[in-house]
Structures are given as C-alpha cells and as structure tokens.
Design an enzyme around this catalytic site. Structure first.
Site, short mmCIF file in Angstrom:
data_model
loop_
_atom_site.label_atom_id
_atom_site.label_comp_id
_atom_site.label_asym_id
_atom_site.label_seq_id
_atom_site.Cartn_x
_atom_site.Cartn_y
_atom_site.Cartn_z
N LYS A 207 -16.58 55.05 -73.54
CA LYS A 207 -16.19 54.19 -74.77
C LYS A 207 -16.99 54.44 -75.78
O LYS A 207 -18.07 55.01 -75.78
CB LYS A 207 -16.72 52.84 -74.13
CG LYS A 207 -16.05 52.29 -72.90
CD LYS A 207 -14.63 51.75 -73.21
CE LYS A 207 -14.41 50.79 -74.22
NZ LYS A 207 -12.86 50.26 -74.30
N GLY B 190 -4.70 49.38 -69.99
CA GLY B 190 -5.38 48.14 -69.45
C GLY B 190 -6.80 48.06 -69.97
O GLY B 190 -6.92 48.93 -70.96
N HIS C 9 0.61 46.10 -76.81
CA HIS C 9 -0.10 47.27 -76.90
C HIS C 9 -1.44 47.55 -76.11
O HIS C 9 -2.08 48.43 -76.04
CB HIS C 9 -0.86 47.44 -78.44
CG HIS C 9 -2.19 46.78 -78.67
ND1 HIS C 9 -2.25 45.36 -78.53
CD2 HIS C 9 -3.29 47.23 -79.31
CE1 HIS C 9 -3.70 44.97 -78.76
NE2 HIS C 9 -4.19 45.93 -79.33
#
Length: 392
Positions: free
Chosen positions: A391, A295, A318
C-alpha cells in the site's frame, strides 16, 4: 440484477445500483440531478460513497458543460493488470519480490531521486506552453513518473481463477492531476461567479462551458493527466515485471497490460446525443470491453467484460467502495482482528499499525455484494485473489 432504486424527487431521475446509499452521497446526487445541463439521469454505481461535490461512484452526462469536481483531483486514476505465465509462486519468492519492488518504486509521498526519461511522458496535441499547469509541473512530474502515491493506491501480486499469477497496480496522475484539478475548479468558481450562475456554490459543482477557452484548456490538460496516469502505471508494471524475472528467471512471460481509468470526462454518444460523460470513481463498460474492479486489501479483485448497459451510461463500479471514512476506520476497527483476517488467508499485507486501518478490508463494502449488484453491467471473467499487497 437490475437497478436497485430509482429516485424521482428531483428534476432528473437518479438511478442507483445500490440500496444502502449514505445520506451525504444521496444529497450530492440530488444536487447533480438538479443541474440544468444534466442529460437524462444520474447513475450511481454499487460502490458509491461521499465525495467532494460529486459522489465517488457517480456517472453523469452533460450537454456542453464540464465539471472539474465531477472528475476529481486524481485525474486518470485507474487500474493496470498483467497476466504472467507463472502458475505458482512460493511465499519466499513473494517476499523477495515485494522487498525489491519497494526499492524500485517510491511509495506514498516519495518521488524518484532522478528525473525519468522524457520519452515516457505523454505527447500533447498542442504545445505544452499552451497548457499552463502542465508546463509548470512538467519537471516535477518527471520525478513522479513510476511512483505509487498514497491513500488507496496499491500494488498486488494475485492468483487468478484462470490458474495464472497476476500483477496489479492502482494509481493515478500524482501531483500533476491534483494541481490541474484545483486550478480549473478555482477558475470555474470565478467564472461562474462572474456569470451569475444559478448553481449554488455550496454544491461544489462549478462548471466550464466545454467549447470556451477555459473549457478546452481543461479538457486538454485533463487528457494529458489521464495519459500521464497510464504512463505511470505502465512504468511501475514494467519495473514489477523486471523484478519478477530477476527473482524467478528470464523465462517468465507477460501478457499485454489491461489498463482502465476511472476518473475522467469524455465526449461520447448516449441516447442518440453527443454528451460529456463524467466518471468519478467509475469504469467504462462498453459491450465487450475488458475492465478491472479491485476489491479491498485482502479481498478478491475481478476482471470483467462490459455489457454496454445504456442506463449506467455504459459504466460499472471502480472498486468495492468505502463504508467508513479514514478516521472512522482508524477509530473503530480492531487492529488485531484485521491482521488476523489477512494472516488467515496467507496474504502478505500492509497492516502494521492503527494508522493503517483506513485501508483495512473492514473499511470497505463487501466486494461480492458490489459485484452481484451490477451483473446487468458486467460479467465476471477472472477472480483474482491477493497473495501479497503493497500500500502507498
């Protein structure tokens, strides 16, 4: 849920597993459908959005031709996931783990200060001297092995619906894949010009004959990048597992890594013919094959089992897929709202400033809808909810 729409205005049909197809991505799909060597149809997964040359989320099969831009610049980019024996992890331990992971794994444009062990690098079926880009970039790649990269790449610790804590990494082939992609796309443009190709250059779909010297060289270099991307994810997950054991004890055990790539081309058989399937931001979903559909930051990821649907060339999405461009997200999304959205779920996240909004959940499609749109392509096995996110 069957195919959402079939577009029949071009030479080949376009089968789309989404209804809200943006204009730019549709135009790119139409270009693909008009290529002279497209096999059967163009398939668009439910996360499809605008790409370079070919939409991300697109799947095509070609006869005897390979298109570098239909693979993309992050060759072999994909997912790695590991189930742990843990069933609980405290917020304090999560924060300790994330801090230590940041020390062990370079993020963004950062590389290791020392080259990594050459034994972890992929093996090539031909001498590296026969693969010019790979041989030139090999030394640099040793410093990039086990690094995350930037953009939408991430590391997550997750809680699974199976009761276990999971580790997940999304990353690719780093600068190696980028260099290979650009080199062979430029070569394809040059050769197409010399051959007076009828494919318009502004389509950005320059191609190579698969059995030509250039085509064979690209396929070998591309596969090396796919293998390098796998080695990259494997090394990162190894260091994340080391971190978990350092913090939570040596008794923690780990299942084998589930690994899937979503940017590559491969020789496969579909509708009774050997073809080259290009998946650009799409995951293979053979009958019974385990895959990963992540997600966005702050929303669940899914472990799925493929159903082998021939209409999608045995593929699925994907990820969630972008609904906003990066700059658009930074302009339009509200920083405080996006942070509150994650804080309310107790997620240790990476949204700090307006510059981080390009990877906020609000920039992506709703993953639940994306999954619902492809229940004829995959079945959900495990739902993975993020606990902590890093991230690139």
């Amino acid at each position: 849920m069957p195919v959402k729409q079939v577009i029949t205005s071009e030479k080949r049909p376009i089968k789309a597993w989404l209804g809200d197809l943006e204009a730019g991505a549709l135009e790119q799909a139409k270009n693909l459908a008009n290529l002279p060597f497209i096999h059967r149809h163009v398939a668009l997964m439910p996360d499809t959005h605008l790409g370079y040359g070919m939409p991300i989320g697109g799947v095509i099969a070609t006869t005897d031709m390979v298109i570098p831009n239909a693979v993309g610049v992050d060759i072999g980019c994909g997912m790695g996931a590991v189930q742990t024996s843990l069933t609980e992890i405290s917020t304090d331990k999560l924060k300790q783990a994330m801090a230590l992971i940041r020390q062990k794994i370079p993020l963004g444009f950062k590389h290791h200060r020392r080259p990594q062990d050459t034994r972890m690098m992929p093996k090539s079926p031909v001498p590296l001297s026969e693969l010019p880009v790979i041989s030139e970039e090999y030394r640099n790649a040793l410093y990039q092995l086990g690094t995350l990269g930037g953009g939408n790449h991430f590391i997550e610790i997750q809680r699974g619906s199976d009761g276990h804590i999971w580790l997940m990494v999304h990353s690719g082939s780093r600068n190696l894949g980028f260099k290979v992609a650009n080199y062979f796309n430029r070569l394809a443009i040059k050769l197409n010009r010399e051959q007076n190709s009828k494919v318009p250059t502004n389509w950005q779909l320059a191609y190579l004959t698969a059995d030509s010297p250039a085509g064979r060289s690209y396929l070998l270099a591309m596969q090396y990048c796919v293998d390098f991307a796998y080695a990259n994810r494997d090394l990162m997950l190894t260091r994340i597992k080391e971190t978990i054991r350092e913090i939570l004890g040596p008794q923690v055990t780990f299942a084998p890594m589930i690994n899937i790539a979503h940017n590559y081309a491969a020789l496969e058989e579909h509708y009774g013919q050997k073809v080259i399937v290009h998946r650009k931001g799409a995951t293979r979903a053979l009958a019974g094959e385990i895959g990963i559909i992540p997600g966005s930051q702050g929303t669940p990821s899914y472990l799925v089992r493929g159903l082998g649907n021939p209409e999608s060339f045995q593929s699925c999405s994907h990820g969630a897929g972008r609904k906003m461009g990066r700059k658009q997200a930074q302009r339009q999304l509200n920083l405080e709202e996006e942070k509150k959205r994650l804080d309310a779920r107790g997620i240790i996240h990476a949204i700090r400033s307006k510059g981080d909004l390009d990877e906020a959940a609000g920039a992506y499609k709703e993953i639940d809808q994306v999954i619902e749109n492809q229940l004829d392509l995959v079945e959900v096995l495990v739902e993975l909810h993020p606990l902590a996110v890093i991230k690139g």
